[in-house]
Write a protein that holds these residues in place. Structure first.
Motif, PDB file in Angstrom:
ATOM      1  N   ALA A  67      36.847  60.709  89.061  1.00  0.00           N
ATOM      2  CA  ALA A  67      35.703  60.245  89.858  1.00  0.00           C
ATOM      3  C   ALA A  67      35.359  58.793  89.571  1.00  0.00           C
ATOM      4  O   ALA A  67      34.410  58.255  90.148  1.00  0.00           O
ATOM      5  CB  ALA A  67      34.488  61.136  89.593  1.00  0.00           C
ATOM      6  N   GLY A  68      36.082  58.157  88.654  1.00  0.00           N
ATOM      7  CA  GLY A  68      35.834  56.762  88.331  1.00  0.00           C
ATOM      8  C   GLY A  68      34.854  56.545  87.191  1.00  0.00           C
ATOM      9  O   GLY A  68      34.495  55.400  86.888  1.00  0.00           O
ATOM     10  N   ASN A  69      34.436  57.623  86.530  1.00  0.00           N
ATOM     11  CA  ASN A  69      33.527  57.501  85.397  1.00  0.00           C
ATOM     12  C   ASN A  69      34.294  57.101  84.138  1.00  0.00           C
ATOM     13  O   ASN A  69      35.339  57.688  83.832  1.00  0.00           O
ATOM     14  CB  ASN A  69      32.801  58.828  85.149  1.00  0.00           C
ATOM     15  N   ALA A  70      33.790  56.118  83.416  1.00  0.00           N
ATOM     16  CA  ALA A  70      34.434  55.638  82.193  1.00  0.00           C
ATOM     17  C   ALA A  70      33.732  56.193  80.966  1.00  0.00           C
ATOM     18  O   ALA A  70      32.504  56.297  80.928  1.00  0.00           O
ATOM     19  CB  ALA A  70      34.422  54.111  82.159  1.00  0.00           C
ATOM     20  N   TYR A  71      34.522  56.560  79.960  1.00  0.00           N
ATOM     21  CA  TYR A  71      33.985  57.104  78.715  1.00  0.00           C
ATOM     22  C   TYR A  71      34.671  56.417  77.536  1.00  0.00           C
ATOM     23  O   TYR A  71      35.903  56.280  77.511  1.00  0.00           O
ATOM     24  CB  TYR A  71      34.235  58.613  78.629  1.00  0.00           C
ATOM     25  N   GLU A  72      33.876  56.000  76.580  1.00  0.00           N
ATOM     26  CA  GLU A  72      34.427  55.309  75.415  1.00  0.00           C
ATOM     27  C   GLU A  72      35.069  56.312  74.467  1.00  0.00           C
ATOM     28  O   GLU A  72      34.546  57.408  74.247  1.00  0.00           O
ATOM     29  CB  GLU A  72      33.326  54.530  74.696  1.00  0.00           C
ATOM     30  N   ILE A  73      36.194  55.924  73.920  1.00  0.00           N
ATOM     31  CA  ILE A  73      36.936  56.764  72.985  1.00  0.00           C
ATOM     32  C   ILE A  73      36.629  56.330  71.556  1.00  0.00           C
ATOM     33  O   ILE A  73      36.689  55.132  71.239  1.00  0.00           O
ATOM     34  CB  ILE A  73      38.450  56.665  73.253  1.00  0.00           C
ATOM     35  N   ALA A  74      36.273  57.302  70.713  1.00  0.00           N
ATOM     36  CA  ALA A  74      35.978  56.978  69.315  1.00  0.00           C
ATOM     37  C   ALA A  74      37.239  56.560  68.576  1.00  0.00           C
ATOM     38  O   ALA A  74      37.193  55.730  67.667  1.00  0.00           O
ATOM     39  CB  ALA A  74      35.339  58.191  68.632  1.00  0.00           C
ATOM     40  N   GLY A  75      38.373  57.121  68.950  1.00  0.00           N
ATOM     41  CA  GLY A  75      39.635  56.787  68.304  1.00  0.00           C
ATOM     42  C   GLY A  75      40.553  57.987  68.291  1.00  0.00           C
ATOM     43  O   GLY A  75      40.293  59.008  68.937  1.00  0.00           O
ATOM     44  N   ALA A  76      41.641  57.867  67.558  1.00  0.00           N
ATOM     45  CA  ALA A  76      42.614  58.951  67.436  1.00  0.00           C
ATOM     46  C   ALA A  76      42.242  59.847  66.258  1.00  0.00           C
ATOM     47  O   ALA A  76      41.853  59.357  65.194  1.00  0.00           O
ATOM     48  CB  ALA A  76      44.015  58.388  67.237  1.00  0.00           C
ATOM     49  N   VAL A  77      42.345  61.148  66.460  1.00  0.00           N
ATOM     50  CA  VAL A  77      42.114  62.078  65.359  1.00  0.00           C
ATOM     51  C   VAL A  77      43.432  62.493  64.721  1.00  0.00           C
ATOM     52  O   VAL A  77      43.465  62.962  63.580  1.00  0.00           O
ATOM     53  CB  VAL A  77      41.339  63.328  65.823  1.00  0.00           C
ATOM     54  N   ASN A  78      44.529  62.322  65.443  1.00  0.00           N
ATOM     55  CA  ASN A  78      45.849  62.657  64.904  1.00  0.00           C
ATOM     56  C   ASN A  78      46.908  62.004  65.774  1.00  0.00           C
ATOM     57  O   ASN A  78      46.660  61.691  66.943  1.00  0.00           O
ATOM     58  CB  ASN A  78      46.049  64.176  64.876  1.00  0.00           C
ATOM     59  N   TYR A  79      48.085  61.779  65.197  1.00  0.00           N
ATOM     60  CA  TYR A  79      49.167  61.192  65.977  1.00  0.00           C
ATOM     61  C   TYR A  79      50.498  61.499  65.307  1.00  0.00           C
ATOM     62  O   TYR A  79      50.556  61.960  64.163  1.00  0.00           O
ATOM     63  CB  TYR A  79      48.988  59.676  66.123  1.00  0.00           C
ATOM     64  N   SER A  80      51.574  61.249  66.027  1.00  0.00           N
ATOM     65  CA  SER A  80      52.918  61.396  65.485  1.00  0.00           C
ATOM     66  C   SER A  80      53.764  60.220  65.948  1.00  0.00           C
ATOM     67  O   SER A  80      53.967  60.035  67.147  1.00  0.00           O
ATOM     68  CB  SER A  80      53.557  62.709  65.946  1.00  0.00           C
ATOM     69  N   GLU A  81      54.242  59.428  65.003  1.00  0.00           N
ATOM     70  CA  GLU A  81      55.170  58.355  65.342  1.00  0.00           C
ATOM     71  C   GLU A  81      56.508  58.921  65.799  1.00  0.00           C
ATOM     72  O   GLU A  81      57.175  58.363  66.666  1.00  0.00           O
ATOM     73  CB  GLU A  81      55.380  57.430  64.146  1.00  0.00           C
ATOM     74  N   ASP A  82      56.919  60.034  65.189  1.00  0.00           N
ATOM     75  CA  ASP A  82      58.210  60.624  65.512  1.00  0.00           C
ATOM     76  C   ASP A  82      58.306  61.015  66.982  1.00  0.00           C
ATOM     77  O   ASP A  82      59.359  60.884  67.602  1.00  0.00           O
ATOM     78  CB  ASP A  82      58.470  61.852  64.649  1.00  0.00           C
ATOM     79  N   TYR A  83      57.219  61.511  67.531  1.00  0.00           N
ATOM     80  CA  TYR A  83      57.247  62.010  68.904  1.00  0.00           C
ATOM     81  C   TYR A  83      56.423  61.157  69.865  1.00  0.00           C
ATOM     82  O   TYR A  83      56.261  61.522  71.021  1.00  0.00           O
ATOM     83  CB  TYR A  83      56.766  63.460  68.934  1.00  0.00           C
ATOM     84  N   ASP A  84      55.886  60.030  69.389  1.00  0.00           N
ATOM     85  CA  ASP A  84      55.125  59.106  70.230  1.00  0.00           C
ATOM     86  C   ASP A  84      53.954  59.826  70.904  1.00  0.00           C
ATOM     87  O   ASP A  84      53.722  59.665  72.102  1.00  0.00           O
ATOM     88  CB  ASP A  84      56.039  58.466  71.278  1.00  0.00           C
ATOM     89  N   LEU A  85      53.210  60.609  70.133  1.00  0.00           N
ATOM     90  CA  LEU A  85      52.082  61.363  70.664  1.00  0.00           C
ATOM     91  C   LEU A  85      50.810  61.027  69.905  1.00  0.00           C
ATOM     92  O   LEU A  85      50.862  60.689  68.716  1.00  0.00           O
ATOM     93  CB  LEU A  85      52.340  62.868  70.559  1.00  0.00           C
ATOM     94  N   ALA A  86      49.679  61.129  70.576  1.00  0.00           N
ATOM     95  CA  ALA A  86      48.388  60.901  69.934  1.00  0.00           C
ATOM     96  C   ALA A  86      47.351  61.821  70.559  1.00  0.00           C
ATOM     97  O   ALA A  86      47.428  62.163  71.740  1.00  0.00           O
ATOM     98  CB  ALA A  86      47.950  59.442  70.078  1.00  0.00           C
ATOM     99  N   VAL A  87      46.389  62.232  69.736  1.00  0.00           N
ATOM    100  CA  VAL A  87      45.247  63.020  70.187  1.00  0.00           C
ATOM    101  C   VAL A  87      44.008  62.175  69.930  1.00  0.00           C
ATOM    102  O   VAL A  87      43.761  61.743  68.795  1.00  0.00           O
ATOM    103  CB  VAL A  87      45.138  64.362  69.444  1.00  0.00           C
ATOM    104  N   ILE A  88      43.250  61.908  70.986  1.00  0.00           N
ATOM    105  CA  ILE A  88      42.057  61.067  70.870  1.00  0.00           C
ATOM    106  C   ILE A  88      40.815  61.893  71.211  1.00  0.00           C
ATOM    107  O   ILE A  88      40.910  62.938  71.846  1.00  0.00           O
ATOM    108  CB  ILE A  88      42.153  59.841  71.803  1.00  0.00           C
TER     109      ILE A  88
END
Length: 459
Positions: free
Chosen positions: A260-281
């Motif tokens: 809908a075009g609403n913007a929300y600020e992200i606090a940051g990543a809580v977990n990630y994996s360099e091996d699989y190029d994934l992140a959870v924010i």
């Protein structure tokens, strides 16, 4: 070893990620006499498996909770707890919830049950019954002791090796039906029922497109507030979103934009994996957005139809249709190859089967080719599991690495925020390659000219 840092991957960045690598083809499981016998036991039953987000209801797989896909049966104090609403509604009961008293209720025929969260005493038609374990609330869902609710409604409960079957009468025996039980457990582990995988859950393209309410555009900003990266992401529930790590790399802060075009600020990543190029924010403030359900790699077959939803070139929540071209295993790491084109901005978006389940995360396309690759959702699930029961403010954020500045700056390629992999050295070909193969030991790629069918050796 980091998937994106392997030397032979860099070579494939320049050309293609296939060739002589082992290929794993997922074949549809054929029906056997054992599977037919197991199938005949499950009509008019509810089957669950500890640790599985799916249930088998009347021989058809269904998500236990479409809006919170991580919901699944759990063990507490040696007792099995199940989501009350799911079980009650599948049994045909009407479910209620009283917020002030934290009391869940269910009514089926002339049977009325009331359970208060945290209390071992429940009411069955105004009769007080004491349980071994009190109902609990996990990730916004009320979990109750399995036998308490099932047997209160006069149902039979079977339990063996983490398999649970709720039925009107006895359907399985742990001793005489050992083979059938093993068969059904195998269905849960592969997420496929042989020969009876139902098609009624298949969605139209319009229905799949409507799932974009759970897909977001992800922006990364530098310290001066300039956009330096852009990708896609999707809701995991509990204010969490999945995306690719390289979308976040190098940014000072992030935000997401919904359909809908609403913007929300992200606090940051809580977990990630360099091996699989994934992140959870996670978001800074609570955000009620439905989560997309998952389906593991074991359910993916070569030739299956699929769609992607993402924001290629900033065109938000574009849906693209294609097929599963192949499933590859690269040094033990699985990658799904798809025919749907991935462009800059697609990275991090969901890749869905025709049931609307996420089978993977759009990772990268190789520039100048039709080769597009997806990281299976199996690699994402371990990054999310520990946060499904944690309140938003209790989720710590962690700094993400700048993966464009790879280690010591040696001649290794990088994964730019656009999601299109760039080789360490660009190789311009004077012909269109029809097929490629890697030399088994030398750093050489053999390519077939699509026009002349001649073979070229490229060092």
């Amino acid at each position: 070893m980091n998937l994106w840092k392997r030397s032979f991957i860099l070579l494939l960045m320049a050309l293609v990620l296939i060739g002589s690598m082992p290929i794993m083809v997922r074949e549809t499981v054929a029906a056997t006499a054992t599977s037919q016998a197991a199938h005949s036991r499950l009509p008019n039953t509810i089957a669950l498996f500890i640790g599985s987000q799916r249930a088998i209801v009347n021989n058809t797989f269904t998500m236990i909770d479409e809006r919170t896909p991580l919901t699944k049966p759990l063990i507490k104090n040696a007792r099995t707890l199940v989501p009350m609403r799911f079980i009650s509604e599948k049994l045909g009961a009407e479910v209620g919830w009283d917020e002030p008293s934290k009391t869940a209720s269910a009514a089926l025929g002339n049977i009325n049950i009331a359970m208060k969260v945290g209390s071992k005493v429940i009411s069955i038609n105004d009769k007080r019954v004491t349980l071994d374990v009190a109902p609990i609330v996990t990730n916004g869902r009320t979990f109750v002791p399995l036998r308490a609710i099932s047997e209160a409604f006069g149902k039979e409960v079977f339990y063996d090796r983490d398999l649970i079957v709720i039925s009107d009468g006895v359907v399985l025996d742990a001793v005489t039906d050992k083979t059938l039980i093993t068969e059904i457990i195998g269905w849960f582990r592969s997420a496929k029922i042989p020969a009876w995988e139902q098609v009624q859950n298949t969605k139209t393209l319009q229905q799949l497109a409507a799932l974009d309410e759970s897909v977001v555009l992800v922006y990364g900003y530098d310290a001066a507030g300039e956009v330096i990266s852009q990708g896609s992401g999707f809701s995991l529930g509990n204010n969490l979103f999945a995306t690719c790590l390289h979308v976040l790399s190098g940014a000072a802060y992030y935000e997401i934009v919904d359909d809908a075009g609403n913007a929300y600020e992200i606090a940051g990543a809580v977990n990630y994996s360099e091996d699989y190029d994934l992140a959870v924010i996670r978001t800074k403030t609570p955000l009620a957005m439905p989560a997309l359900p998952f389906s593991r790699l074991a359910t993916v077959n070569k030739g299956d139809a699929m769609v992607t939803i993402g924001s290629p070139m900033g065109l938000q929540n574009t849906i693209t249709q294609g097929i599963i071209s192949n499933v590859h295993s690269v040094e033990g790491v699985d990658l799904i190859q798809i025919s749907a084109q991935l462009a800059p901005g697609s990275s991090g978006g969901p890749v869905l089967n025709m049931n609307g389940e996420v089978i993977g995360i759009a990772a990268f396309g190789i520039e100048g080719t039709d080769f597009n690759f997806v990281v299976p959702v199996d690699y994402l699930l371990p990054l999310v599991e520990q946060f499904r029961d944690i309140a938003l403010d209790d989720m710590p954020v962690v700094p993400v690495p700048d993966i464009e500045a790879i280690e010591d700056g040696s001649n290794e390629g990088s994964v730019p925020a656009t999601g299109v992999l760039e080789p360490a050295d660009n190789i311009a070909l004077s012909f269109q390659p029809a097929d490629l193969a890697l030399h088994p030991s030398a750093p050489i790629v053999y390519a077939i000219d699509a026009g002349t069918q001649s073979v070229h050796a490229i060092n």
